[in-house]
Design a protein around this motif. Sequence first.
Motif, short mmCIF file in Angstrom:
data_model
loop_
_atom_site.label_atom_id
_atom_site.label_comp_id
_atom_site.label_asym_id
_atom_site.label_seq_id
_atom_site.Cartn_x
_atom_site.Cartn_y
_atom_site.Cartn_z
N ARG A 1 26.84 38.32 29.50
CA ARG A 1 25.31 39.20 28.82
C ARG A 1 24.60 37.71 28.58
O ARG A 1 23.27 38.02 27.80
CB ARG A 1 25.66 39.59 27.25
N ARG B 1 20.01 37.79 26.57
CA ARG B 1 19.84 37.47 25.50
C ARG B 1 18.59 37.20 24.88
O ARG B 1 18.58 37.25 23.70
CB ARG B 1 21.01 36.75 24.99
N ALA C 1 34.88 42.33 23.33
CA ALA C 1 34.04 42.17 23.81
C ALA C 1 34.15 42.80 25.34
O ALA C 1 33.09 43.33 25.60
CB ALA C 1 33.76 40.77 24.53
N ASN D 1 31.17 28.14 22.37
CA ASN D 1 30.40 28.51 21.81
C ASN D 1 29.20 27.25 21.50
O ASN D 1 28.55 28.10 20.38
CB ASN D 1 31.50 28.71 20.11
N HIS E 1 27.25 28.90 24.02
CA HIS E 1 26.71 29.82 24.28
C HIS E 1 25.55 30.40 22.58
O HIS E 1 24.92 31.59 23.49
CB HIS E 1 28.01 30.85 23.70
N ASN F 1 31.32 37.08 27.19
CA ASN F 1 30.28 37.07 26.00
C ASN F 1 29.34 36.37 27.08
O ASN F 1 28.32 36.80 26.98
CB ASN F 1 30.83 35.89 25.38
N ASP F 2 29.47 35.43 28.41
CA ASP F 2 28.46 35.33 28.79
C ASP F 2 27.88 35.53 30.35
O ASP F 2 27.16 35.13 30.22
CB ASP F 2 28.88 33.94 29.32
N CYS G 1 28.17 26.10 28.78
CA CYS G 1 29.19 27.43 28.91
C CYS G 1 29.81 27.76 29.93
O CYS G 1 31.37 27.91 30.61
CB CYS G 1 27.90 29.13 29.24
#
Length: 449
Positions: A277, A281, A330, A206, A209, A274-275, A223
């Motif tokens: 994307r 971002r 996700a 986190n 990220h 999540n990573d 990450c």
Amino acid sequence: MAAAAGDVPARIDAIYRADSRRVLATLIRRLGDFDLAEEALSDAFAEALRRWPSEGIPAYPRAWLVAAGRFRALDALRRRARRDASLAVVAERIERDAEGYRSTSAPGLAALDGELVDDRLRLVFTCCHPALAPEGQVALTLREVCGLATEEIASAFLTAPSTIAQRIVRAKTKIRDEQLPYEVPGPAEWPARLAGVLQVVYLVFNEGHHASSGATLVRADLCAEAIRLGRLVLGLIDGGDETPSAARRDLGLEPRRSSGATEAAGLLALMLLNDARRSARLDVAGDLVTLEFQDRALWDRGQIAEGVALVERALANRNFGAYTLQAAIAAVHAESPSAEATDWPQIVGLYDLLLRVAPSPVVELNRAVAVAMRDGPAVGLALVDALFAGAAGRELERYLPAHATRADLCRRLGRGDEAAAAYRRALALARQAPERRYFERRLAELETA
């Protein structure tokens, strides 16, 4: 193992990158001291650089390094014991343990290699022991398990190297002084202790990220380390490592593999998805791009495929928990061709399950966003306002995403004054430069509307 003398340093470097943490974990177990083991590891690789170019790389390099490190530690302790008699007892214990493995001949190393188990899981659990301060757990894990230098950890967390060094020293001192066990926890402790390990991994991710402060929103190095650590933990508890089955039973892993591996797989899936994307971002100017407007062609489809497969595997086990459900959410986003085509009813349903497993104001807020996408912004805003008016209001008042969510819903409903007030509150809480610029742009748009 034959190798040209000129190639040996490169081979040693490769062995260091692949096996140094594993050798260190075994040395800590055999020597009983973090600092002594680190010194022994350094000495062992220095000895390899000195001897292997002329003698050749041994058939069992990992066993050779463990043996060499242990012998060098023993020599160092004997020298220090002349000034400190208490060290003589430690030296005698290590010498007794070393009986039978004094030879670095092929048969001797083969015998040692056959007895070596992967001690990294012990190391992970020790670094994440609940008796240690949370910031100490993170720093010690990155240092000992991931092998990051103190300066690298400090840079990643925008902290002075001296502060990180102090956290590591305090953690090691507590482990030594309180004699925290260097072991995989027993059946009674396993669920809580594994949850602690996964929490440390997720904290590291986190921070990478969505960095808590600084000029950049994403720290790819953190990450990557968290994902690497997640793979390691999953592999160690899921049987993907090289530990022999008999040794695994000795460690007590077999009965708990199923339930432990499910959430470890869920966490790894969540981080991968999540990573995936990351490249979308931020725009070329380094400004924040929200999920709705991201160029999905920039998403890493390889990571998405791996993450989705892990989610499906975890959901097939009835023991899944919060990480798996978050990963499932996700995955729905990741597989949607656009924000408009997202299966919002499925996401709302998954949040309903998540609220049963791990209820929190943050989960309720995220569910409200999904409801707004399914049923319209007015319905979502009513849920958000109810959260602010309820018991969670004080906590959400300090939570930036809560104000950003309310601002966006008010903007969509044409309630400009309320939207501007919420954006200003979010701006006051923002510590990241890209976030601040995003809220400033939104405020400027409202003023010119």
